[in-house]
Design a protein around this motif. Structure first.
Motif, PDB file in Angstrom:
ATOM      1  N   PHE A 100     -13.182  55.990 -73.443  1.00  0.00           N
ATOM      2  CA  PHE A 100     -12.852  55.563 -71.982  1.00  0.00           C
ATOM      3  C   PHE A 100     -13.380  56.338 -70.969  1.00  0.00           C
ATOM      4  N   ALA A 101     -13.414  57.867 -71.191  1.00  0.00           N
ATOM      5  CA  ALA A 101     -14.249  58.666 -70.184  1.00  0.00           C
ATOM      6  C   ALA A 101     -15.670  58.570 -70.383  1.00  0.00           C
ATOM      7  N   ASN A 102     -16.459  57.414 -70.297  1.00  0.00           N
ATOM      8  CA  ASN A 102     -17.734  57.363 -70.785  1.00  0.00           C
ATOM      9  C   ASN A 102     -18.265  56.087 -69.944  1.00  0.00           C
ATOM     10  N   ASP A 103     -19.525  56.402 -69.626  1.00  0.00           N
ATOM     11  CA  ASP A 103     -20.338  55.192 -68.778  1.00  0.00           C
ATOM     12  C   ASP A 103     -21.289  54.606 -69.971  1.00  0.00           C
ATOM     13  N   THR A 104     -21.089  54.582 -70.951  1.00  0.00           N
ATOM     14  CA  THR A 104     -22.085  53.989 -72.046  1.00  0.00           C
ATOM     15  C   THR A 104     -22.033  52.318 -71.863  1.00  0.00           C
ATOM     16  N   LYS A 105     -23.143  51.666 -71.765  1.00  0.00           N
ATOM     17  CA  LYS A 105     -23.176  50.437 -71.649  1.00  0.00           C
ATOM     18  C   LYS A 105     -23.603  49.730 -73.027  1.00  0.00           C
ATOM     19  N   VAL A 106     -23.184  48.430 -73.280  1.00  0.00           N
ATOM     20  CA  VAL A 106     -23.305  47.987 -74.756  1.00  0.00           C
ATOM     21  C   VAL A 106     -24.189  46.578 -74.077  1.00  0.00           C
ATOM     22  N   ASP A 107     -25.405  46.260 -74.619  1.00  0.00           N
ATOM     23  CA  ASP A 107     -26.048  45.203 -74.282  1.00  0.00           C
ATOM     24  C   ASP A 107     -25.762  44.146 -75.164  1.00  0.00           C
ATOM     25  N   PRO A 108     -26.283  42.838 -74.795  1.00  0.00           N
ATOM     26  CA  PRO A 108     -25.768  41.832 -75.325  1.00  0.00           C
ATOM     27  C   PRO A 108     -26.179  41.767 -77.006  1.00  0.00           C
ATOM     28  N   ASN A 109     -27.058  42.620 -77.474  1.00  0.00           N
ATOM     29  CA  ASN A 109     -27.427  42.731 -78.867  1.00  0.00           C
ATOM     30  C   ASN A 109     -26.555  43.895 -79.328  1.00  0.00           C
TER      31      ASN A 109
END
Length: 893
Positions: free
Chosen positions: A376-385
């Motif tokens: 939750f305390a995290n700004d990671t993004k996950v792309d469509p792949n």
């Protein structure tokens, strides 16, 4: 450049001092001033350097001593023998030209390092000029420009930071440090600090991974840290490979031999036998040509090329042919840590939750609060792949969630983020607030243990929440310290539930928290690396780690890999300590250390050269821009194919397609096999050529005409070349990786090979002259010319056949052919019959025998030829048996 850029240590100055030094302000330069400085300083790009033309490269290939000898021999052959000599000369010339063309091609493939550095530059930069922010081509930046930075940017030039809001910059390509650096403007930086410790600077071609910042350009172009690397690359000394040194040594030996033989033959012919000087000179030149293995350069090239093909199948791409053999003599493997010995990927390794310290593989359920907080305390993004994008530390936490059936994307659908306090380098915390289904809000906080523990008032254990005690805190601090000793990066997780979204101030959001757990992360060693290090040590190779990472991290990874022992002694030498020593002082102590931490590109070159000064053959591995100068300086530079920059690949002799450190050991084994096989080819060629020389020399003393130039030419082309090439692809002999490295001072004549060449050459000479003498004593014809023609044919057939049979002897210097296996090599199995057929064509096919001045032989004469040839195998087997009985085979290892 018409104006020298500043060499001031800007990282030691205050912001105001920097701006004053650069004659600028926070409002930036005016457009007019920027244009003046661009004219004065030049563009922000790397110098191309002097490019050599194709013709110059081609001519360079003829500077090898062996090639020069061949060309001189070819010229003399034409001068003294006319058209007959022209055939020899044309064949020699064809071999030389093909060899040169291949060398030019290889060199053309190896000139990409500086070009790759140039192409790394950021094309656009946001600059404050005339008080306004505009976008300009990064090549037009000048010292004094004020540049804006934000996540995703590539730093366009070296700069002193003036502002930094949670700014993190990934500098692995320059420093080798796997974790992005948190920039801090409040820290006083020492004058001798390495690049990785200059936390108030940003360097060209590094990547902004988080936050934002503002900086003033301090240096551009060739005056940046990347520019210094480019300059080091352009001026790096190319180290002669052991193969080149061996071939040069062989060329010198052959030169002395050729001159001595030619001189003695000329003196004997003219002054003892009373021949005409021109005829004496022709005989001397014929002997000189016979003494030189014309096919040796081509055979070495072919053997090396076959080695490159084998290595390519095993994920090692060789960019420079001699590198194949150089691997076999390697004594030191100096390896970068990040991306080479390690995965270059932060990974969760330990989790402390519910009062238990667990490995990352333990069963941690998706409802565990420590697991929830880290996601939750995290700004990671996950792309469509499904690729994770963000700070490496944060992506490691999300990946850990994926590995334990916690998908943060699904969790945020049911517990959406409604507010946050971003990470701040001062408080070292990050908090997010999530709405719950029951109307409450979940506050997730992650950060540095020393800061977060101050804000904790409760602790959770297996779902039970109680007040935290001083004993609890001491336990948590002890666990944190223990994990830190293992070079793990430790983050603490804490949380609380609130009834409404609080005021977004740290004193309110990040207060009265519940301790949930600790997470320990590291860039882990590659699974196969420890075994590879062990095999290297068994093979007498010393592995050394050279990294820009922190001392503690480097030491921990080195111990886990077995590079150093966990005996409590100091095994790590730092760049700061290296700066304090002169080259002479460093040369006295460098062998004590196998791990070097916090080093710069110049340090890496100094370390490599220190080992080379000790006469060691050094292989250097690396993947970053910072590795490129040392890769070029080392005897063999090994780049990483996957994680490596184009710069490091361009400076390398070999690239690992799978980035697998263990592949280096496979390549070393192949390199040792290649050297052994080239040694066998040289043993075969020189013993055969010695037989030819001795046969003509002693026959001249006896007044016999044993062999004509056309016979020598055919034998050199057919019975020399094909078996020699086949010997070049022999399987490795058992125990090749248990021997000590040959090292730089070794030669092709080591291990008793010179003595073997001499006695085997003498045996062949005696057998050929013996068959020739027998033919004269027991002739089939009474006519003198027929008698000599038969004897000449028998000598020619014996010399050719004896060399084909002798090829079996050369499969091992000391071991019996019945032990090593006569037919394990498929290439050898067809090369001998083909060479035999080509030899027989000249004798038994009508027309060919006229061209080669030979006659048809009777069954008796063929019997003498075959017996004389087979005796070579018998005699060598007897000598080998005696040598093994005397233990000479063991002494040679």
């Amino acid at each position: 450049m018409s104006k020298e850029q500043s060499k001031t240590l800007f990282y030691t100055q205050t912001k105001d001092e920097v701006l004053k030094e650069l004659e600028t302000s926070k409002e930036g330069l005016s457009t007019a001033e920027a244009k003046q400085r661009l004219t004065a300083y030049g563009r922000n790009e790397l110098d191309e350097g002097e490019k050599r033309g194709l013709l110059a490269k081609f001519i360079d290939q003829f500077k090898d001593l062996m090639i020069i000898i061949l060309l001189v021999a070819a010229a003399l052959s034409v001068i003294t023998e006319g058209m007959e000599g022209l055939t020899d000369a044309l064949i020699i010339l064809a071999v030389v030209v093909l060899n040169a063309a291949f060398g030019v091609y290889q060199e053309g493939q190896a000139e990409a390092a500086i070009e790759a550095l140039k192409n790394m530059s950021s094309p656009i930069a946001r600059v404050r000029r005339d008080g306004h922010v505009i976008e300009v081509d990064s090549k037009d930046l000048v010292p004094g420009d004020i540049v804006m930075l934000e996540a995703g940017d590539v730093v366009p030039a070296d700069m002193r930071l003036l502002e930094a809001a949670s700014l993190k910059i990934e500098e692995a390509a320059l420093t080798g440090e796997s974790v992005p650096v948190e920039k801090d403007l409040t820290v006083d930086v020492a004058a001798d600090a390495g690049i990785g410790d200059r936390v108030n600077m940003a360097y060209q071609n590094s990547n902004v991974t988080y936050g934002r910042g503002v900086g003033v350009i301090t240096n551009t172009g060739m005056y940046t840290e990347v520019g210094k690397i480019a300059d080091m690359l352009a001026n790096a000394d190319e180290t002669d490979t052991p193969l080149k040194q061996n071939l040069n040594q062989l060329s010198k030996v052959l030169t002395y031999l050729v001159v001595a033989i030619a001189l003695v033959t000329f003196i004997v012919g003219v002054f003892v036998r009373g021949e005409e000087p021109l005829k004496g000179l022709m005989v001397a030149v014929a002997l000189a040509v016979a003494a030189i293995p014309e096919g040796l350069p081509a055979i070495v090239t072919i053997v090396l090329s076959m080695g490159t093909t084998t290595l390519a199948k095993r994920n090692s791409i060789v960019r420079k042919l001699p590198a194949v053999e150089t691997l076999g003599s390697t004594e030191i493997i100096a390896s970068d840590k990040t991306g080479t010995l390690t995965m270059n990927q932060m990974t969760v390794e330990k989790v402390y939750t519910n009062g238990q310290l667990q490995s990352s593989a333990s069963d941690i359920t998706a409802d565990n609060n420590t697991l929830r907080i880290m996601n939750f305390a995290n700004d990671t993004k996950v792309d469509p792949n499904g690729k994770l994008i963000g700070d490496p530390t944060e992506t490691a936490l999300v990946q850990f969630g994926f590995d334990h059936s916690f998908d943060v994307r699904d969790a945020l659908q049911t517990e959406p983020r409604v507010a946050e306090l971003p990470f701040d380098s001062d408080r070292k915390l990050m908090s997010t607030i999530h709405k719950q289904a029951d109307g409450r809000y979940f506050v997730a906080v992650k950060g540095a243990p020393d800061q977060l523990l101050k804000r904790v008032t409760k602790i959770e254990e297996n779902g039970n929440i109680r007040s935290i005690t001083e004993a609890d805190k001491q336990t948590i601090l002890a666990i944190n310290k223990d994990l830190a000793k293992q070079a793990l990066r430790v983050l603490m997780m804490a949380y609380k539930y609130v009834s409404e979204v609080p005021t977004l101030e740290t004193e309110i959001v990040e207060a009265d928290l519940i301790f949930s757990g600790l997470v320990g992360m590291i860039d882990p060693e590659r699974p196969e690396a420890a075994d590879a290090v062990k095999v290297a040590k068994e093979a007498g190779i010393r592995p050394i780690m050279i990294t820009g990472d922190h001392q503690d991290t480097a030491e921990a990874i080195a111990k886990r890999l077995g590079i150093i022992e966990d005996d409590g002694e100091d095994h790590v030498f730092t760049g700061a300590e290296l700066n304090e020593l002169s080259d002479e002082e460093f040369q006295k102590v460098f062998k004590q250390y196998s791990v070097y931490a916090r080093v710069s590109p110049e340090h890496k070159v100094r370390i490599v050269k220190a080992w080379q000064n000790e006469g060691k053959v050094v292989a250097m591995t690396g993947d970053g821009v910072n590795d490129a100068p040392s890769l070029k300086t080392a005897d063999i530079g090994i780049g990483m194919g996957i994680t490596g920059t184009e710069v490091s690949k361009g400076a390398s002799d070999m690239v690992l397609a799978d980035d697998n450190f263990a592949t280096i050991i496979v390549a070393v084994e192949e390199g040792r096999k290649v050297f052994s096989n080239i040694q066998k080819s040289i043993q075969y060629l020189l013993s055969a050529n010695m037989a030819e020389v001795f046969t003509i020399f002693f026959a001249t003393l006896f007044g016999w005409d044993v062999l004509e130039p056309v016979h020598l030419l055919w034998i050199n082309l057919v019975t020399d070349t094909l078996p020699a090439i086949a010997l070049g692809v022999e399987p490795a002999e058992p125990g090749v990786m248990t021997h000590k490295p040959r090292g730089r001072k070794s030669s092709f004549f080591d291990g008793g090979v010179m003595g073997v060449i001499i006695y085997q050459g003498i045996f062949q000479t005696l057998l050929v002259l013996g068959v020739y003498g027998w033919a004269l004593l027991y002739p089939e014809h009474t006519e003198t010319h027929m008698m000599h023609e038969d004897a000449l044919t028998m000598a020619f057939a014996t010399l050719g056949l004896i060399q084909l049979i002798h090829a079996f002897n050369v499969k091992s210097v000391y071991q019996s052919i019945f032990t090593v296996g006569a037919f394990k090599n498929k290439t050898f199995n067809w090369s001998i019959p083909v060479a035999f057929i080509l030899l027989m064509l000249t004798i038994v096919v009508p027309g060919f025998n006229t061209l080669f001045h030979v006659s048809h032989l009777s069954v008796t004469q063929w019997g003498a030829v075959i017996i004389g040839s087979l005796l070579m195998l018998v005699l060598v087997e007897v000598v080998k048996a005696v040598q093994r009985a005397l233990g000479q085979d063991e002494k040679a290892i």
